[in-house]
Motif scaffolding. Structure first.
Motif, mmCIF file in Angstrom:
data_model
loop_
_atom_site.group_PDB
_atom_site.id
_atom_site.type_symbol
_atom_site.label_atom_id
_atom_site.label_comp_id
_atom_site.label_asym_id
_atom_site.label_seq_id
_atom_site.Cartn_x
_atom_site.Cartn_y
_atom_site.Cartn_z
ATOM 1 N N ASP A 1 68.116 22.986 8.509
ATOM 2 C CA ASP A 1 66.743 22.520 8.312
ATOM 3 C C ASP A 1 66.669 21.461 7.219
ATOM 4 O O ASP A 1 65.929 20.476 7.346
ATOM 5 C CB ASP A 1 65.829 23.693 7.954
ATOM 6 C CG ASP A 1 65.657 24.649 9.121
ATOM 7 O OD1 ASP A 1 65.932 24.242 10.265
ATOM 8 O OD2 ASP A 1 65.264 25.813 8.881
ATOM 9 N N LEU A 2 67.432 21.645 6.154
ATOM 10 C CA LEU A 2 67.441 20.658 5.079
ATOM 11 C C LEU A 2 68.053 19.344 5.562
ATOM 12 O O LEU A 2 67.600 18.262 5.171
ATOM 13 C CB LEU A 2 68.215 21.204 3.878
ATOM 14 C CG LEU A 2 68.221 20.349 2.613
ATOM 15 C CD1 LEU A 2 66.802 20.133 2.106
ATOM 16 C CD2 LEU A 2 69.075 20.981 1.530
ATOM 17 N N GLY A 3 69.076 19.414 6.409
ATOM 18 C CA GLY A 3 69.647 18.197 6.957
ATOM 19 C C GLY A 3 68.652 17.438 7.806
ATOM 20 O O GLY A 3 68.597 16.201 7.762
ATOM 21 N N PHE A 4 67.841 18.164 8.582
ATOM 22 C CA PHE A 4 66.800 17.497 9.376
ATOM 23 C C PHE A 4 65.789 16.802 8.474
ATOM 24 O O PHE A 4 65.380 15.662 8.729
ATOM 25 C CB PHE A 4 66.108 18.517 10.272
ATOM 26 C CG PHE A 4 64.883 17.990 10.956
ATOM 27 C CD1 PHE A 4 64.990 17.156 12.058
ATOM 28 C CD2 PHE A 4 63.617 18.317 10.490
ATOM 29 C CE1 PHE A 4 63.852 16.663 12.694
ATOM 30 C CE2 PHE A 4 62.480 17.825 11.109
ATOM 31 C CZ PHE A 4 62.599 17.000 12.215
ATOM 32 N N LEU A 5 65.364 17.479 7.398
ATOM 33 C CA LEU A 5 64.403 16.875 6.476
ATOM 34 C C LEU A 5 64.996 15.649 5.781
ATOM 35 O O LEU A 5 64.310 14.641 5.579
ATOM 36 C CB LEU A 5 63.954 17.910 5.448
ATOM 37 C CG LEU A 5 63.113 19.074 5.974
ATOM 38 C CD1 LEU A 5 62.815 20.065 4.856
ATOM 39 C CD2 LEU A 5 61.816 18.566 6.593
ATOM 40 N N ASN A 6 66.273 15.713 5.416
ATOM 41 C CA ASN A 6 66.913 14.563 4.786
ATOM 42 C C ASN A 6 67.008 13.392 5.755
ATOM 43 O O ASN A 6 66.817 12.228 5.363
ATOM 44 C CB ASN A 6 68.305 14.945 4.293
ATOM 45 C CG ASN A 6 68.263 15.708 2.983
ATOM 46 O OD1 ASN A 6 67.216 15.858 2.380
ATOM 47 N ND2 ASN A 6 69.398 16.200 2.548
ATOM 48 N N ALA A 7 67.342 13.666 7.011
ATOM 49 C CA ALA A 7 67.398 12.593 8.005
ATOM 50 C C ALA A 7 66.018 11.984 8.219
ATOM 51 O O ALA A 7 65.878 10.758 8.353
ATOM 52 C CB ALA A 7 67.957 13.136 9.318
#
Length: 539
Positions: free
Chosen positions: A102-108
């Motif tokens: 989920d954090l990777g999606f937000l960073n992207a």
């Protein structure tokens, strides 16, 4: 604009847009660089993403400084450079850490927003003073430009300059132009026809005496076109767009007086005060209310309180925008804003208490870490809104609030949540944590920790004995909620022991690989741990 010598009252057609070669060449160079950094990497991102974002930041700021055109300023705007620099930092996060899913999606998502909005604002100062609607319009416009930006760059390219000069040999010059135009045509149509018929592909390979993988050629061509479309839209917004947003600016002054905005704000203040009064005993008691479950009081309640806080910020900002300048400056308007914000601090404290209670009961998880980060951002945003309302400068609220959100996301990523969650939950297992919220010790579950990605692997390998102690979990149905030592070791070695493409290098994967290689090689046959382990549902 009027032509020289023409009557001033006669409208004249606008001057044609200048034809420039460097925007298309810039986009093509950036697309080719992206292709070289990502092609054949299996869709993985790491060092390649950081390199490309830094390259894009350097190229477009250099071109904007070198080729600024009226009415655009010669110097890139501070807001545009700041957002593009933040995009580069988000690219670095994928290189240093392995963000949880989920954090990777937000960073992207943040990376995309910074690239688009930073490109749109690069030649147009004023984003720091723009309202919420103006900022949203610029962000949406940057997305729309990805659709047509490349077409505009192609249209603005000085194709006429490619024809041979009159003094040059006309025959060879025409042949050269024809060959230049033939190459892209054959590069597009030959792989398509070869992919449609295997016999034609073999004949074409024999004719050219080449060993060509036409399926991969088609895939590479498609990736190049995709990168061209993306870079074309970004470069057009950064270097050629006439304005940062396609939408008209939002009105600055409202028409409502103090009575019209004061009645709903006063009612909201009374509602918040009544709710805060009932929350104070719970805050002082610090325990779960009698007859309430964690799901109802904490998990759902936390999300609802966060929604209330975020909507309150929107309501106060809209009330400010709809009010007349005279009403905004009156002490009664400031008092109404304070009456809403003061009990809201108790609501935020109640949300924080619920997060603490839930963490004490169940430990950390990705959702809880992101919930804490969201609570921090909302609190900082409301504090900034209170300052701007008090100083009658709420029109400058949006851009700093955006920077606060991006900064909070960067700090959360830098904390390496995967490692943090693994350490906290394993420490709770080792110490047998019990408290008023949890009467039975909680076991750390390897299946849940593996989902966090490479960041949790060093902690998992360091506590393999704890995670593979397959005794019954107290309070459960007697089914072991852990993975066998051989299964876990085999999975970690299969997943992380291989060397990755240098373009996708990440520090997190390197540390995970080193930790996995230190594990002993299992000798007995095992099955994949994800298939034989019943992982509890997320709470």
């Amino acid at each position: 604009m009027t032509l020289p010598g023409a009557p001033a009252d006669v409208p004249q057609p606008p001057s044609p847009a200048p034809r420039l070669a460097w925007p298309l060449l810039t986009a093509a160079g950036l697309a080719l660089a992206a292709l070289l950094l990502t092609e054949g990497a299996g869709g993985a991102f790491g060092l390649n993403l950081a390199v490309w974002t830094a390259l894009y930041l350097g190229v477009v700021t250099w071109r904007a400084r070198r080729e600024g055109q009226p009415p655009s300023p010669q110097m890139p705007s501070r807001e545009g450079v700041t957002l593009l620099a933040l995009a580069a930092l988000f690219g670095v996060t994928f290189t240093l850490w392995a963000p949880t899913p989920d954090l990777g999606f937000l960073n992207a998502l943040a990376l995309t927003l910074c690239l688009g909005l930073g490109s749109a604002a690069l030649r147009f100062p004023g984003l720091a003073r723009a309202g919420v609607l103006d900022g949203l319009g610029a962000a949406l416009s940057s997305g729309l430009r990805v659709i047509y930006g490349l077409a505009v760059l192609l249209d603005r390219f000085p194709w006429a300059h490619l024809k041979p000069a009159s003094a040059a040999p006309r025959t060879w010059g025409r042949v050269g132009v024809g060959a230049l135009l033939t190459v892209p045509l054959l590069a597009v149509f030959a792989p398509l026809l070869a992919g449609a018929d295997a016999s034609f592909a073999r004949a074409l390979e024999a004719l050219l005496n080449l060993n060509v993988n036409f399926e991969r050629s088609i895939s590479t061509l498609g990736h190049l076109i995709g990168w061209l479309i993306l870079t074309g839209g970004l470069v057009y917004g950064a270097l050629l767009a006439a304005r940062p947003s396609l939408f008209p600016p939002a009105p600055r002054d409202g028409r409502l007086g103090l009575i019209e905005t004061g009645v709903p704000l006063g009612a909201l203040a009374l509602l918040f005060t009544a709710f805060a009064a009932r929350q104070l005993p719970l805050l002082l008691g610090g325990a779960l209310p009698g007859g309430q479950t964690y799901a109802a009081f904490i998990r759902e309640g936390f999300g609802q309180l966060m929604t209330v806080a975020l909507l309150t910020a929107a309501v106060l900002r809209v009330a400010y925008a709809l009010s007349t300048p005279d009403a905004r400056r009156r002490p009664a308007f400031h008092a109404l804003n304070a009456a809403v914000l003061l009990p809201l601090t108790v609501i935020l404290a109640s949300a924080a208490q619920r997060w603490v209670l839930y963490t004490q009961a169940y430990g950390l998880s990705e959702t809880r870490v992101l919930g804490a980060a969201f609570l921090v951002w909302v609190t900082l945003t409301l504090a900034w809104l209170a300052v701007t309302l008090w100083r009658d400068r709420a029109s400058r609220f949006a851009y700093p609030a955006l920077l606060l959100g991006l900064g909070t996301l960067l700090v959360t990523t830098a904390l390496n949540p995967a490692e943090l969650i693994a350490r906290v939950n394993i420490a709770r297992d080792l110490s047998g944590v019990t408290n008023a919220q949890r009467t039975e010790p909680q076991r750390a579950n390897a299946g849940e920790l593996l989902r966090l990605g490479a960041g949790a692997v060093p902690v998992i390998t360091a506590h393999l004995d704890v995670l593979t102690d397959c005794t019954s979990n107290p309070g459960a149905s007697g089914v072991p909620e852990c993975i066998g030592a051989s299964s876990l070791t085999r999975y970690l070695r299969n997943q992380y022991a291989e060397t990755r493409d240098p373009r996708t290098w990440t520090l997190a994967y390197t540390r995970a690989r080193q930790a996995a290689l230190r594990l002993p090689v299992p000798t007995e046959p095992v099955t994949d741990p994800q298939e034989d382990v019943p992982v509890p549902a997320r709470r």
